[in-house]
Design a protein around this motif. Structure first.
Motif, PDB file in Angstrom:
ATOM      1  N   ILE A  16      73.713 -91.173  42.799  1.00  0.00           N
ATOM      2  CA  ILE A  16      74.317 -89.686  43.064  1.00  0.00           C
ATOM      3  C   ILE A  16      73.788 -89.234  41.693  1.00  0.00           C
ATOM      4  CG2 ILE A  16      75.590 -88.010  44.018  1.00  0.00           C
ATOM      5  CD1 ILE A  16      74.556 -90.148  45.843  1.00  0.00           C
ATOM      6  N   GLY A  17      72.854 -88.536  41.416  1.00  0.00           N
ATOM      7  CA  GLY A  17      72.664 -87.868  40.021  1.00  0.00           C
ATOM      8  C   GLY A  17      72.932 -86.495  39.790  1.00  0.00           C
ATOM      9  N   LYS A  18      72.317 -86.093  38.897  1.00  0.00           N
ATOM     10  CA  LYS A  18      72.187 -84.493  38.354  1.00  0.00           C
ATOM     11  C   LYS A  18      71.770 -83.713  39.258  1.00  0.00           C
ATOM     12  CE  LYS A  18      68.802 -84.786  34.765  1.00  0.00           C
ATOM     13  NZ  LYS A  18      68.716 -86.372  34.905  1.00  0.00           N
ATOM     14  N   LEU A  76      64.501 -84.618  46.563  1.00  0.00           N
ATOM     15  CA  LEU A  76      65.221 -85.713  46.052  1.00  0.00           C
ATOM     16  C   LEU A  76      64.110 -86.546  45.090  1.00  0.00           C
ATOM     17  CD1 LEU A  76      67.449 -87.696  46.110  1.00  0.00           C
ATOM     18  CD2 LEU A  76      66.671 -88.426  48.168  1.00  0.00           C
ATOM     19  N   ILE A  77      64.526 -86.799  44.000  1.00  0.00           N
ATOM     20  CA  ILE A  77      63.648 -87.626  43.243  1.00  0.00           C
ATOM     21  C   ILE A  77      63.873 -89.136  43.414  1.00  0.00           C
ATOM     22  CG2 ILE A  77      63.184 -88.119  40.631  1.00  0.00           C
ATOM     23  CD1 ILE A  77      62.631 -85.150  41.608  1.00  0.00           C
ATOM     24  N   THR A  82      59.103 -88.381  33.513  1.00  0.00           N
ATOM     25  CA  THR A  82      59.120 -88.051  31.948  1.00  0.00           C
ATOM     26  C   THR A  82      57.971 -87.469  31.612  1.00  0.00           C
ATOM     27  OG1 THR A  82      60.914 -89.919  31.553  1.00  0.00           O
ATOM     28  CG2 THR A  82      59.920 -88.812  29.682  1.00  0.00           C
ATOM     29  N   ASN A  83      57.704 -86.417  31.050  1.00  0.00           N
ATOM     30  CA  ASN A  83      56.611 -85.839  30.716  1.00  0.00           C
ATOM     31  C   ASN A  83      55.469 -86.131  31.883  1.00  0.00           C
ATOM     32  OD1 ASN A  83      57.149 -84.856  28.299  1.00  0.00           O
ATOM     33  ND2 ASN A  83      57.218 -86.713  27.525  1.00  0.00           N
ATOM     34  N   LEU A 181      63.742 -86.744  34.827  1.00  0.00           N
ATOM     35  CA  LEU A 181      64.517 -86.872  35.989  1.00  0.00           C
ATOM     36  C   LEU A 181      64.459 -88.202  36.489  1.00  0.00           C
ATOM     37  CD1 LEU A 181      62.686 -83.858  37.659  1.00  0.00           C
ATOM     38  CD2 LEU A 181      65.087 -84.097  37.004  1.00  0.00           C
ATOM     39  N   LEU A 182      65.855 -88.493  36.912  1.00  0.00           N
ATOM     40  CA  LEU A 182      66.108 -90.012  37.469  1.00  0.00           C
ATOM     41  C   LEU A 182      66.123 -90.045  38.930  1.00  0.00           C
ATOM     42  CD1 LEU A 182      68.791 -90.707  34.804  1.00  0.00           C
ATOM     43  CD2 LEU A 182      66.371 -91.630  34.826  1.00  0.00           C
ATOM     44  N   PRO A 183      65.751 -91.488  39.437  1.00  0.00           N
ATOM     45  CA  PRO A 183      65.902 -91.426  40.865  1.00  0.00           C
ATOM     46  C   PRO A 183      67.276 -91.259  41.258  1.00  0.00           C
ATOM     47  CG  PRO A 183      64.779 -93.583  39.964  1.00  0.00           C
ATOM     48  CD  PRO A 183      65.141 -92.511  38.828  1.00  0.00           C
ATOM     49  N   GLY A 184      67.506 -90.483  42.342  1.00  0.00           N
ATOM     50  CA  GLY A 184      68.677 -90.000  42.829  1.00  0.00           C
ATOM     51  C   GLY A 184      69.072 -88.510  42.170  1.00  0.00           C
TER      52      GLY A 184
END
Length: 219
Positions: A16-18, A76-77, A82-83, A181-184
Motif C-alpha cells: 500500500i503506497g502513496k 493503480l501502478i 521513473t522518467n 511511482l512504485l508498485p502499489g
C-alpha cells in the motif's frame, strides 16, 4: 485495514503506497471553484493512511466545516515508473478504479488564503475511499472512460476522461519525471464539476460505466 483488490474480489499482492493526486484537471471544475488554470499538472500527495475501502461506510471528520466529494478515476501502478514515456507508462498500469478525494473545503480555503499547503484538508485518515480495480486489460485507456456519483438518488457528478486537460498516460509521464511511482502507488486523475458537501446519512451510488457500481453511506 485497506488492501488493493480486483473487482473479482481477489486481493492484489502489492504494498500500500502513496496516493498522488492531480488537481484542476477538468476545466468545468476549475470554473466552479473560481480557480486559476495551472500551467502544468497540479500535484499533491495523500499518505497510505488516507486509503480505505469505499464499500465501507465513509467517515466525515467532525468540527472542521464542510467535507466535499471529489470523485476521480484512480490508476493503480504495477511497475516502477521513473522518467517514463507513454509506452512504459501504459505498461506500468495494473488497473483502474474510482476514488473519492474527500476535501475539508473550509479548511482548504483558509490554507489557500494563508498560502499554505493543502495536506490538512486533503490527507487526513480515511480521506481516500477507494474502489476495487478493473484489470487494465479489461478497459481501453484510449477510449472515453465514464463515471458518475449520485447522492440520495440525485446525480451529483458525471465525468468522462475525454474532458481531462491532461490524459491518464500524459499524467503518469509528467509525474514520473518528477518522482518515481512504485508498485502499489495510486494516481488520482482529477475530478469533474459537481463537488459539494457530504452529510451524515447520505447514500452514495458510484459507478464506473460498463464495469462496476458501488453503494455506500456517509456516517
Amino acid at each position: 485495514m485497506y488492501q488493493h483488490h480486483f473487482i473479482s474480489g481477489d486481493a492484489i499482492d502489492l504494498p500500500i503506497g502513496k496516493v498522488v493526486c492531480v488537481g484542476r484537471n477538468y476545466l468545468e471544475h476549475i470554473k466552479e471553484l473560481n480557480n486559476d488554470v495551472p500551467k502544468q499538472p497540479l500535484l499533491f500527495i495523500k499518505p497510505s493512511t488516507a486509503l480505505c475501502d469505499i464499500q465501507q461506510p465513509i467517515y466525515i471528520p467532525k468540527g472542521h466545516g464542510s467535507c466535499h466529494n471529489e470523485l476521480e478515476i484512480a490508476v493503480l501502478i504495477g511497475e516502477r515508473l521513473t522518467n517514463s514515456d507513454e509506452k512504459s507508462a501504459k505498461q506500468g498500469i495494473l488497473g483502474l478504479g474510482l476514488a473519492l478525494d474527500l476535501t475539508l473545503r473550509d479548511v482548504q480555503d483558509q490554507l489557500k488564503a494563508d498560502g499554505q499547503p493543502w495536506e490538512r484538508a486533503k490527507s487526513f485518515d480515511s480521506s481516500c475511499p477507494m474502489s476495487n480495480f478493473v484489470p487494465v486489460g479489461d478497459i481501453d485507456l484510449e477510449r472515453n472512460i465514464q463515471f458518475s456519483m449520485a447522492v440520495n438518488g440525485k446525480l451529483r457528478q458525471q465525468g468522462n476522461s475525454v474532458h481531462m486537460m491532461h490524459s491518464i498516460l500524459s499524467l503518469l509521464v509528467n509525474i514520473s519525471q518528477t518522482f518515481t511511482l512504485l508498485p502499489g502507488d495510486i494516481v488520482l486523475t482529477g475530478t469533474p464539476k459537481g463537488v459539494g458537501p457530504l452529510e451524515v446519512g447520505d447514500d452514495l451510488d458510484i459507478m464506473l460505466i460498463d464495469h462496476f457500481s458501488v453503494k455506500t453511506k456517509v456516517i
